[in-house]
Scaffold this motif. Structure first.
Motif, mmCIF file in Angstrom:
data_model
loop_
_atom_site.group_PDB
_atom_site.id
_atom_site.type_symbol
_atom_site.label_atom_id
_atom_site.label_comp_id
_atom_site.label_asym_id
_atom_site.label_seq_id
_atom_site.Cartn_x
_atom_site.Cartn_y
_atom_site.Cartn_z
ATOM 1 N N PRO A 16 16.170 69.942 -14.418
ATOM 2 C CA PRO A 16 15.509 70.745 -13.386
ATOM 3 C C PRO A 16 16.229 70.594 -12.041
ATOM 4 O O PRO A 16 16.930 69.612 -11.843
ATOM 5 N N PRO A 17 16.005 71.568 -11.163
ATOM 6 C CA PRO A 17 15.129 72.737 -11.290
ATOM 7 C C PRO A 17 15.766 73.786 -12.191
ATOM 8 O O PRO A 17 16.978 74.002 -12.160
ATOM 9 N N PHE A 18 14.933 74.434 -12.995
ATOM 10 C CA PHE A 18 15.417 75.395 -13.976
ATOM 11 C C PHE A 18 15.620 76.777 -13.371
ATOM 12 O O PHE A 18 14.907 77.185 -12.455
ATOM 13 N N THR A 19 16.601 77.476 -13.920
ATOM 14 C CA THR A 19 16.814 78.895 -13.660
ATOM 15 C C THR A 19 16.409 79.631 -14.930
ATOM 16 O O THR A 19 16.139 78.986 -15.960
ATOM 17 N N ALA A 20 16.418 80.945 -14.910
ATOM 18 C CA ALA A 20 16.103 81.699 -16.131
ATOM 19 C C ALA A 20 17.062 81.310 -17.255
ATOM 20 O O ALA A 20 16.638 81.096 -18.392
ATOM 21 N N ASP A 21 18.341 81.184 -16.932
ATOM 22 C CA ASP A 21 19.326 80.837 -17.962
ATOM 23 C C ASP A 21 19.143 79.420 -18.477
ATOM 24 O O ASP A 21 19.174 79.179 -19.684
ATOM 25 N N THR A 22 18.947 78.442 -17.584
ATOM 26 C CA THR A 22 18.824 77.063 -18.051
ATOM 27 C C THR A 22 17.500 76.835 -18.774
ATOM 28 O O THR A 22 17.448 76.039 -19.709
#
Length: 159
Positions: A16-22
């Protein structure tokens, strides 16, 4: 799993922090691990003191998680899972999922559910809450036959 040069603690990427891809990468990694039906591999993705609610069962720590999964896959035979990202924010991910399995008597089931995940700063899951319902299906109603084919991002149908 790797170690960040600035931190000696193990990392489980993506972190984290997450993105849509991760977030999608994290969800697919979880699906792949659960489809291995290897309790040790799955439990390794959680913090040593991770807390779980799975249906009406409450667990704490990798040892309890591993024991739970061992029992689960002795009972839920030929288990095949599909997970789908629902939402994410910072260190949290919500998924919906479906999995199919049969019992020792040969009766097939599709289990529908939602999970809420929370991760520590190193990318290990520290909390998992799962709500799951089982629906009997006939063998010809099965949708999932082995691991997800590469590139398949098909939406999970409601029924």
């Amino acid at each position: 799993m790797s170690t960040d040069a600035n931190d000696s603690a193990p990392q489980r990427h993506p972190v984290p922090p997450f993105t849509a891809d991760t977030a999608r990468i994290k969800v697919q990694a979880a699906e792949d691990a659960w489809n291995s039906r290897d309790p040790q591999r799955v439990a390794a993705a959680y913090t040593p003191d991770s807390t779980w609610r799975n249906r009406s069962t409450f667990l704490t720590g990798r040892d309890e998680i591993e024991a739970f999964l061992t029992e689960k896959w002795e009972r839920e035979l030929d288990y095949v899972l599909r997970k789908q990202l629902w939402a994410f924010h910072q260190n949290r991910i919500a998924v919906r999922f479906q999995y199919e399995w049969h019992d020792a008597g040969g009766k097939w089931w599709r289990s529908y559910g939602n999970e809420q995940w929370e991760f520590d700063e190193h990318g290990f899951m520290s909390r998992r809450e799962a709500s799951i319902n089982d629906v009997p299906i006939s063998p010809d109603q099965r949708r999932f036959h082995g691991p997800r084919p590469t590139g398949d991002d098909t939406d999970l149908p409601l029924r």
